[in-house]
Scaffold this motif. Structure first.
Motif, PDB file in Angstrom:
ATOM      1  N   ARG A   3      31.356  35.601   2.986  1.00  0.00           N
ATOM      2  CA  ARG A   3      32.511  34.351   3.186  1.00  0.00           C
ATOM      3  C   ARG A   3      33.405  34.571   1.880  1.00  0.00           C
ATOM      4  N   ASN A   4      32.581  34.516   0.834  1.00  0.00           N
ATOM      5  CA  ASN A   4      33.555  34.830  -0.607  1.00  0.00           C
ATOM      6  C   ASN A   4      34.436  35.931  -0.522  1.00  0.00           C
ATOM      7  N   ALA A   5      34.018  37.001  -0.230  1.00  0.00           N
ATOM      8  CA  ALA A   5      34.941  38.249  -0.096  1.00  0.00           C
ATOM      9  C   ALA A   5      36.386  37.880   0.821  1.00  0.00           C
ATOM     10  N   CYS A   6      35.884  37.261   2.146  1.00  0.00           N
ATOM     11  CA  CYS A   6      37.175  37.012   2.964  1.00  0.00           C
ATOM     12  C   CYS A   6      38.024  36.058   2.207  1.00  0.00           C
ATOM     13  N   LEU A   7      37.483  34.921   1.788  1.00  0.00           N
ATOM     14  CA  LEU A   7      38.247  33.870   1.139  1.00  0.00           C
ATOM     15  C   LEU A   7      39.125  34.419  -0.112  1.00  0.00           C
ATOM     16  N   ASP A   8      38.422  35.242  -0.780  1.00  0.00           N
ATOM     17  CA  ASP A   8      39.164  36.013  -1.997  1.00  0.00           C
ATOM     18  C   ASP A   8      40.303  36.725  -1.238  1.00  0.00           C
ATOM     19  N   GLU A   9      40.166  37.594  -0.149  1.00  0.00           N
ATOM     20  CA  GLU A   9      41.028  38.237   0.368  1.00  0.00           C
ATOM     21  C   GLU A   9      42.251  37.358   0.992  1.00  0.00           C
ATOM     22  N   LEU A  10      41.882  36.328   1.622  1.00  0.00           N
ATOM     23  CA  LEU A  10      42.696  35.503   2.212  1.00  0.00           C
ATOM     24  C   LEU A  10      43.637  34.709   1.391  1.00  0.00           C
ATOM     25  N   ARG A  11      43.164  34.308  -0.152  1.00  0.00           N
ATOM     26  CA  ARG A  11      44.018  33.843  -1.028  1.00  0.00           C
ATOM     27  C   ARG A  11      44.932  34.905  -1.416  1.00  0.00           C
ATOM     28  N   ARG A  12      44.645  36.207  -1.460  1.00  0.00           N
ATOM     29  CA  ARG A  12      45.783  37.224  -1.821  1.00  0.00           C
ATOM     30  C   ARG A  12      46.773  37.562  -0.733  1.00  0.00           C
ATOM     31  N   LYS A  13      46.531  37.153   0.318  1.00  0.00           N
ATOM     32  CA  LYS A  13      47.551  37.342   1.289  1.00  0.00           C
ATOM     33  C   LYS A  13      47.379  36.756   2.616  1.00  0.00           C
ATOM     34  N   LYS A  14      48.499  36.483   3.432  1.00  0.00           N
ATOM     35  CA  LYS A  14      48.358  35.857   4.557  1.00  0.00           C
ATOM     36  C   LYS A  14      47.680  36.469   5.566  1.00  0.00           C
ATOM     37  N   PRO A  15      46.937  35.691   6.533  1.00  0.00           N
ATOM     38  CA  PRO A  15      46.104  36.418   7.306  1.00  0.00           C
ATOM     39  C   PRO A  15      47.240  36.864   8.591  1.00  0.00           C
ATOM     40  N   VAL A  16      46.642  37.950   9.400  1.00  0.00           N
ATOM     41  CA  VAL A  16      47.338  38.552  10.499  1.00  0.00           C
ATOM     42  C   VAL A  16      46.758  38.096  11.818  1.00  0.00           C
ATOM     43  N   LEU A  17      47.332  38.098  12.894  1.00  0.00           N
ATOM     44  CA  LEU A  17      46.812  37.734  14.124  1.00  0.00           C
ATOM     45  C   LEU A  17      45.623  38.452  14.266  1.00  0.00           C
ATOM     46  N   LEU A  18      44.470  37.803  15.046  1.00  0.00           N
ATOM     47  CA  LEU A  18      43.224  38.549  15.113  1.00  0.00           C
ATOM     48  C   LEU A  18      43.203  39.498  16.086  1.00  0.00           C
ATOM     49  N   ASP A  19      42.697  40.549  16.034  1.00  0.00           N
ATOM     50  CA  ASP A  19      42.458  41.467  17.363  1.00  0.00           C
ATOM     51  C   ASP A  19      41.796  41.028  18.510  1.00  0.00           C
ATOM     52  N   THR A  20      42.221  40.954  19.548  1.00  0.00           N
ATOM     53  CA  THR A  20      41.755  40.639  20.746  1.00  0.00           C
ATOM     54  C   THR A  20      40.812  41.296  21.511  1.00  0.00           C
ATOM     55  N   TYR A  39      23.190  24.843  11.681  1.00  0.00           N
ATOM     56  CA  TYR A  39      24.009  24.252  10.813  1.00  0.00           C
ATOM     57  C   TYR A  39      23.246  24.275   9.487  1.00  0.00           C
ATOM     58  N   ALA A  40      21.974  24.309   9.593  1.00  0.00           N
ATOM     59  CA  ALA A  40      21.508  24.028   8.071  1.00  0.00           C
ATOM     60  C   ALA A  40      21.960  25.484   7.383  1.00  0.00           C
ATOM     61  N   GLU A  41      21.870  26.632   8.172  1.00  0.00           N
ATOM     62  CA  GLU A  41      22.175  27.894   7.280  1.00  0.00           C
ATOM     63  C   GLU A  41      23.750  27.752   7.134  1.00  0.00           C
ATOM     64  N   ILE A  42      24.559  27.362   8.047  1.00  0.00           N
ATOM     65  CA  ILE A  42      26.042  27.273   7.948  1.00  0.00           C
ATOM     66  C   ILE A  42      26.243  26.531   6.504  1.00  0.00           C
ATOM     67  N   ALA A  43      25.522  25.267   6.371  1.00  0.00           N
ATOM     68  CA  ALA A  43      25.583  24.451   5.049  1.00  0.00           C
ATOM     69  C   ALA A  43      25.431  25.122   3.864  1.00  0.00           C
ATOM     70  N   GLU A  44      24.473  25.897   4.018  1.00  0.00           N
ATOM     71  CA  GLU A  44      24.046  26.708   2.701  1.00  0.00           C
ATOM     72  C   GLU A  44      25.155  27.777   2.535  1.00  0.00           C
ATOM     73  N   ILE A  45      25.589  28.421   3.655  1.00  0.00           N
ATOM     74  CA  ILE A  45      26.607  29.478   3.506  1.00  0.00           C
ATOM     75  C   ILE A  45      27.989  28.986   2.825  1.00  0.00           C
ATOM     76  N   VAL A  46      28.056  27.760   3.305  1.00  0.00           N
ATOM     77  CA  VAL A  46      29.668  27.350   2.850  1.00  0.00           C
ATOM     78  C   VAL A  46      29.612  26.316   1.812  1.00  0.00           C
ATOM     79  N   ASN A  47      28.224  26.064   1.317  1.00  0.00           N
ATOM     80  CA  ASN A  47      27.928  25.198   0.378  1.00  0.00           C
ATOM     81  C   ASN A  47      28.438  23.857   0.474  1.00  0.00           C
ATOM     82  N   CYS A  48      27.832  23.323   1.588  1.00  0.00           N
ATOM     83  CA  CYS A  48      27.981  21.661   1.990  1.00  0.00           C
ATOM     84  C   CYS A  48      26.919  21.087   2.374  1.00  0.00           C
ATOM     85  N   ASN A  49      26.696  19.877   2.878  1.00  0.00           N
ATOM     86  CA  ASN A  49      25.585  19.482   3.399  1.00  0.00           C
ATOM     87  C   ASN A  49      25.593  19.771   5.137  1.00  0.00           C
TER      88      ASN A  49
END
Length: 186
Positions: A84-101, A152-162
């Motif tokens: 997640r952190n690697a993705c967010l770092d990259e998304l901050r650097r550049k605008k995302p493109v349309l997802l592959d389908t 949701y418990a794991e998601i909360a841990e990953i994204v650092n929220c409750n």
């Protein structure tokens, strides 16, 4: 000398062995998680080549920080948080493109009909566009829950929220998708 990893070794034990320098243990972790991490990064960034690069970055970070892994803490949320952190770092650097389908699903006869393939392709593109347009904090919860089936418990841990915040972010994301498709009449 340590025993070679096997399918019964837990992710947590493999990571503990990785921290102790066991390369085979890290290779086993990589084999277990590479596809899931690429899939997560693809849905977060929309670019297959970038997703593969971010997956490599994720595993490099995990290896580099193996000694920081707090055994017996669950491994999966720890690794997905790195991704997640690697993705967010990259998304901050550049605008995302349309997802592959995804490719069209075959009809019951075995071959995709041109019309069904076109309709499915348009629906898939619309869904991927709607997901990509979600703010990061909602998209990441949706991707982790809907595409990786994490609790949701794991998601909360990953994204650092409750956990309740993770659930409300999922509700918001689904609401935005419903609204998008309702306005598009899909």
């Amino acid at each position: 000398m340590t025993a070679p990893p096997n399918n019964r070794d837990s992710d947590e034990d493999l990571m503990r062995r990785t921290a102790a320098g066991d390369v085979a243990a890290f290779e086993a972790i990589f084999d277990r998680y590479a596809g899931r991490i690429v899939s997560f990064a693809l849905r977060m960034t929309g670019d297959r080549d970038l997703a593969e690069s971010l997956a490599q970055e994720t595993f490099l970070r995990a290896l580099k920080n193996a000694s920081g892994y707090a055994y017996p803490r669950p491994f999966s949320p720890w690794l997905f948080a790195i991704a997640r952190n690697a993705c967010l770092d990259e998304l901050r650097r550049k605008k995302p493109v349309l997802l592959d389908t995804p490719s069209p699903i075959e009809d019951p006869g075995g071959a995709p009909s041109l019309l069904s393939a076109l309709v499915q392709d348009e629906e898939a593109k619309a869904l991927m566009t709607a997901i990509q347009d979600l703010p990061d904090k909602f998209r990441e919860v949706l991707v982790l829950r809907a595409f990786h089936d994490l609790p949701y418990a794991e998601i909360a841990e990953i994204v650092n929220c409750n956990e309740s915040t993770a659930r409300s972010r999922m509700d918001y994301a689904l609401g935005r998708l419903r609204k998008f498709f309702h306005t598009k009449n899909l």
